[in-house]
Structure formats: C-alpha cells, structure tokens
Design a protein around this motif. Structure first.
Motif, PDB file in Angstrom:
ATOM      1  N   ALA A  25      26.137  35.029  33.058  1.00 35.93           N
ATOM      2  CA  ALA A  25      26.532  33.995  34.019  1.00 35.93           C
ATOM      3  C   ALA A  25      27.816  33.301  33.573  1.00 35.93           C
ATOM      4  N   THR A  26      27.933  33.011  32.279  1.00 37.56           N
ATOM      5  CA  THR A  26      29.151  32.402  31.749  1.00 37.56           C
ATOM      6  C   THR A  26      30.336  33.323  31.955  1.00 37.56           C
ATOM      7  N   ASP A  27      30.111  34.581  31.666  1.00 38.37           N
ATOM      8  CA  ASP A  27      31.159  35.583  31.799  1.00 38.37           C
ATOM      9  C   ASP A  27      31.605  35.711  33.259  1.00 38.37           C
ATOM     10  N   ARG A  28      30.643  35.753  34.163  1.00 34.32           N
ATOM     11  CA  ARG A  28      30.951  35.879  35.587  1.00 34.32           C
ATOM     12  C   ARG A  28      31.785  34.692  36.065  1.00 34.32           C
ATOM     13  N   ALA A  29      31.429  33.507  35.593  1.00 34.16           N
ATOM     14  CA  ALA A  29      32.167  32.315  36.000  1.00 34.16           C
ATOM     15  C   ALA A  29      33.602  32.349  35.485  1.00 34.16           C
ATOM     16  N   LEU A  30      33.783  32.774  34.259  1.00 32.43           N
ATOM     17  CA  LEU A  30      35.134  32.879  33.703  1.00 32.43           C
ATOM     18  C   LEU A  30      35.982  33.859  34.507  1.00 32.43           C
ATOM     19  N   VAL A  31      35.439  35.048  34.754  1.00 27.65           N
ATOM     20  CA  VAL A  31      36.178  36.062  35.491  1.00 27.65           C
ATOM     21  C   VAL A  31      36.504  35.561  36.899  1.00 27.65           C
ATOM     22  N   GLY A  32      35.564  34.837  37.498  1.00 30.82           N
ATOM     23  CA  GLY A  32      35.770  34.348  38.851  1.00 30.82           C
ATOM     24  C   GLY A  32      36.714  33.172  38.966  1.00 30.82           C
ATOM     25  N   SER A  33      37.123  32.621  37.827  1.00 34.94           N
ATOM     26  CA  SER A  33      37.923  31.387  37.858  1.00 34.94           C
ATOM     27  C   SER A  33      39.424  31.622  37.893  1.00 34.94           C
ATOM     28  N   GLY A  86      36.372  35.783  27.158  1.00 32.83           N
ATOM     29  CA  GLY A  86      35.860  34.676  26.366  1.00 32.83           C
ATOM     30  C   GLY A  86      36.794  34.337  25.220  1.00 32.83           C
ATOM     31  N   SER A  87      36.524  33.217  24.561  1.00 30.67           N
ATOM     32  CA  SER A  87      37.402  32.741  23.491  1.00 30.67           C
ATOM     33  C   SER A  87      37.053  33.328  22.132  1.00 30.67           C
ATOM     34  N   GLU A  88      35.944  34.046  22.030  1.00 25.59           N
ATOM     35  CA  GLU A  88      35.573  34.709  20.778  1.00 25.59           C
ATOM     36  C   GLU A  88      34.818  35.988  21.099  1.00 25.59           C
ATOM     37  N   PHE A 105      44.449  37.787  30.522  1.00 24.72           N
ATOM     38  CA  PHE A 105      44.829  37.405  29.160  1.00 24.72           C
ATOM     39  C   PHE A 105      44.497  35.941  28.877  1.00 24.72           C
ATOM     40  N   ASP A 106      44.488  35.111  29.915  1.00 25.28           N
ATOM     41  CA  ASP A 106      44.269  33.674  29.725  1.00 25.28           C
ATOM     42  C   ASP A 106      42.828  33.343  29.335  1.00 25.28           C
ATOM     43  N   ILE A 107      41.906  34.257  29.560  1.00 21.01           N
ATOM     44  CA  ILE A 107      40.488  33.971  29.289  1.00 21.01           C
ATOM     45  C   ILE A 107      39.913  34.969  28.291  1.00 21.01           C
ATOM     46  N   ALA A 108      40.757  35.504  27.386  1.00 24.44           N
ATOM     47  CA  ALA A 108      40.307  36.604  26.535  1.00 24.44           C
ATOM     48  C   ALA A 108      40.741  36.424  25.090  1.00 24.44           C
ATOM     49  N   CYS A 109      40.129  37.232  24.242  1.00 24.41           N
ATOM     50  CA  CYS A 109      40.520  37.353  22.835  1.00 24.41           C
ATOM     51  C   CYS A 109      40.555  38.833  22.480  1.00 24.41           C
ATOM     52  N   PHE A 110      41.262  39.192  21.411  1.00 25.84           N
ATOM     53  CA  PHE A 110      41.279  40.579  20.969  1.00 25.84           C
ATOM     54  C   PHE A 110      39.856  41.061  20.686  1.00 25.84           C
ATOM     55  N   SER A 111      39.569  42.302  21.034  1.00 30.75           N
ATOM     56  CA  SER A 111      38.304  42.913  20.605  1.00 30.75           C
ATOM     57  C   SER A 111      38.371  43.178  19.107  1.00 30.75           C
ATOM     58  N   GLU A 112      37.238  43.421  18.500  1.00 28.03           N
ATOM     59  CA  GLU A 112      37.192  43.595  17.047  1.00 28.03           C
ATOM     60  C   GLU A 112      38.037  44.781  16.586  1.00 28.03           C
ATOM     61  N   SER A 113      38.018  45.880  17.336  1.00 33.33           N
ATOM     62  CA  SER A 113      38.739  47.075  16.919  1.00 33.33           C
ATOM     63  C   SER A 113      40.252  46.922  17.069  1.00 33.33           C
ATOM     64  N   CYS A 114      40.691  45.905  17.800  1.00 33.22           N
ATOM     65  CA  CYS A 114      42.127  45.670  18.021  1.00 33.22           C
ATOM     66  C   CYS A 114      42.581  44.330  17.451  1.00 33.22           C
ATOM     67  N   ALA A 115      41.742  43.691  16.647  1.00 30.17           N
ATOM     68  CA  ALA A 115      42.005  42.323  16.198  1.00 30.17           C
ATOM     69  C   ALA A 115      43.242  42.207  15.323  1.00 30.17           C
ATOM     70  N   THR A 154      42.551  46.239  28.374  1.00 29.13           N
ATOM     71  CA  THR A 154      41.224  46.424  28.966  1.00 29.13           C
ATOM     72  C   THR A 154      40.387  45.226  28.522  1.00 29.13           C
ATOM     73  N   PHE A 155      39.616  44.665  29.464  1.00 23.25           N
ATOM     74  CA  PHE A 155      38.920  43.400  29.217  1.00 23.25           C
ATOM     75  C   PHE A 155      37.423  43.578  29.436  1.00 23.25           C
ATOM     76  N   HIS A 156      36.672  43.444  28.352  1.00 23.76           N
ATOM     77  CA  HIS A 156      35.242  43.725  28.370  1.00 23.76           C
ATOM     78  C   HIS A 156      34.452  42.567  28.961  1.00 23.76           C
ATOM     79  N   GLN A 157      33.759  42.845  30.044  1.00 20.07           N
ATOM     80  CA  GLN A 157      32.861  41.868  30.655  1.00 20.07           C
ATOM     81  C   GLN A 157      31.493  41.965  29.972  1.00 20.07           C
TER      82      GLN A 157
END
Length: 328
Positions: free
Chosen positions: A153-161, A138-140, A172-182, A244-247
């Motif tokens: 459902a939003t998350d599933r659609a992004l991952v599936g796209s 996601g973007s945030e 990387f194209d559909i992600a943002c840094f997690s808070e602990s790595c921001a 690592t990308f959190h779903q």
C-alpha cells in the motif's frame, strides 16, 4: 498447458522478454512503461514485448490483456518449478528480434528512454551488451524498509503520487539504488534487471541456465549478466540516465518474508551458485560506454556514483598516500 496471444507483424529489431508471476498490478504498470506511447523516439514496429506469465491465482485479467498494444505479445504458462528460468527461455524462443532483452522481474517499471537507448547501443556496436541500472521504489532498500512497515500500500501510494505516466523520469524522485547497483555507474554492478544482447550471444550462452532451480531463480539473472559481459567480443553499454524501478510485491529477497528466512534463502542461493560454477559469484569487471542523456531527476544518482568512485579510488591507494590526502 498455456495460452498465447500473438499479433503477427513485421519483424522487430528488439524483443523484450518480461517475466510475471502473481503481481498483476505491478506488471501492468511495467507493461505501461514499455508501451510506445510512453517510450520516447521509438515506434511500435521497432520492438516487441513478450510478456510471459507463470500461472498463479492472481494473473493479469483477460480484459487488460485484450487491450495491450499490437507489439505486446502474451504467454500464460504452467510452471512446476519455483524459478523464472524456464519462463525467460520460453519467451526468448518466441522472440523475433535481432536482439533479446531480458527483464526477469515483471515488477520493474522503466524510464522513457530505455528502448531507444538499447536500440542506439546495438546500432553502435555489433557486440553491444546493454544494461540499465536498478532502483527500488522508496527511500531505502525494500528488504530494509519492510522492517519499518513499508508494504504494498505504501509503495502503491508513492508510485501514484508522481504522475509517472506524463514524466517517467519522476521515478528517480521516489527511489534509491538497488543493492546490486549501490556502487553507482562507475564501479562494477552486480546485475541488471534489463539486459539486452545480440541474438547470437543469447544462442551461444544458451539463455538462462536451467540448473538455477531454487525458489526465485537464485542467481540466474546475475549469472546471465556476468556471462554476457564476459563473453569474448562483448562491449558493455550502460544507460546511466535510465533505470528500472522495483515495485514492492513481497518478492523472495526484497521483503516478502521475515529477515531470518530471507537470509537463510540467500545462503542457499549462494551455495547453489558455487555448486554450479565452482566458485563464489563475483561482479564482472567492465569499462562500460555510457549511452544517452542524464535527466535532471537522475543527477543526484550521478553525484552518488562520483562519490562512490572517489571513495573506492582513495581506499585503493597505498596507506601512506591515503594518510597524506587526509592530512591535506
């Protein structure tokens, strides 16, 4: 009570312990990204994956388990406490590798160079502690995005796209840094959801501390990260080109409950850490060695990391120097 599926084979170099609870779809995506068919420049015999699932009403289907590659082992166990700590330690007890890698959240898909990067790092230094930066799909941050309607459902659609099965770096194209790595790659991170260390380090640390028994495990993963990186003789290796990308799955701190409830739980989590360690949690100060390549998809996160480091450097200067820089 538990059941276990084991494939006997030669001893692997690396054992990856992946903990799962009530998230079969997300876990199966993660497991797919840990398979040798997806991971680059490694063979099944180089590593094993130990999937430890705490029983729920929504476990991984037996048919899916039966189809796992031979280097993936599966343990289903009953847990009476609301923490993943015991599952992590149970998986590590089964590990046969010279190095133990912990992924405490089974919802985190990984990029294709994670396993080879970990193995290269361990070959480079006997005391290597290897960490992988974390991202949210996601973007945030998902705990913020959920306020605007972001859901599974939003998350599933992004991952599936993105066709991640063919190019895992598209994550990387559909992600943002997690808070602990921001803060990026050049400033101290708060944790890693993929951390690997020599078995002897794990034995000295005695794994995850079972006193972290609060719902979701509290700061058990951050505690393990800090203790491993601050251990005498450790050398921090970071894989900046991997992630690592959190779903989204309605996690304890990533959007599963109303914000007020999450904030109350976070206060309890911090209080528990203070009661166990006698002080507030602080990020370990390390100067990591960087391992691996930066794929084009990750370049924007490199740029963010540079900007964060420059900003930190500027604000650490004396006031008069900062004023001069602003005037210039």
């Amino acid at each position: 009570m538990f059941k276990i599926r084991v494939h006997p084979r030669t001893r692997p170099v690396l054992s990856i312990v992946l903990v799962v609870y009530d998230m079969p779809r997300q876990a199966l995506n993660t497991i797919a990204t840990l398979c040798a068919a997806y991971q680059r420049n490694v063979n099944e015999g180089d590593y094993e994956v130990i999937v430890v699932e705490n029983r729920s009403d929504n476990t991984i289907p037996d048919a899916e388990i039966a189809a796992f590659p031979r280097n993936i082992r599966y343990l289903l166990r009953d847990e009476t406490q609301p923490t993943p700590v015991h599952a992590v330690n149970a998986g590590a007890d089964l590990a046969r590798g010279d190095h133990i890698c912990v992924m405490i959240d089974g919802a985190r898909m990984v990029t294709p160079g994670v396993v080879s990067g970990i193995l290269k790092s361990h070959r480079s230094a006997a005391g290597a502690v290897v960490t992988v930066p974390g991202y949210h799909i996601g973007s945030e941050l998902q705990q913020d995005a959920v306020e605007s309607g972001y859901d599974e459902a939003t998350d599933r659609a992004l991952v599936g796209s993105i066709g991640w099965q063919y190019n895992g770096y598209a994550l990387f194209d559909i992600a943002c840094f997690s808070e602990s790595c921001a803060v990026g790659f050049f400033l101290p991170n708060g944790e890693s959801n993929c951390i690997s260390m020599p078995r002897r380090f794990w034995d000295v640390l005695k794994g995850c501390d079972p006193r972290f028994n609060i719902r979701g495990g509290g700061l058990c993963n951050l505690d393990l990260y800090k203790r491993a990186l601050e251990m005498p003789g450790s050398q921090h290796f970071l894989l900046p080109g991997e992630g690592t990308f959190h779903q989204f799955h309605g996690g304890v701190t990533t959007g599963g409950e109303a914000r007020c409830h999450r904030e109350a739980l976070i206060n309890d989590i911090r209080a528990q850490y203070r009661s166990i360690r006698g002080k507030d949690y602080t990020r370990p100060e390390t100067r990591p060695q960087f391992m691996g390549e930066i794929p084009p998809e990750a370049m924007r996160f490199m740029a963010i990391s540079v900007d964060k480091a420059r900003e930190q450097e500027r604000y650490s200067q004396p006031v008069e120097l900062r004023a001069g820089a602003s005037a210039a």
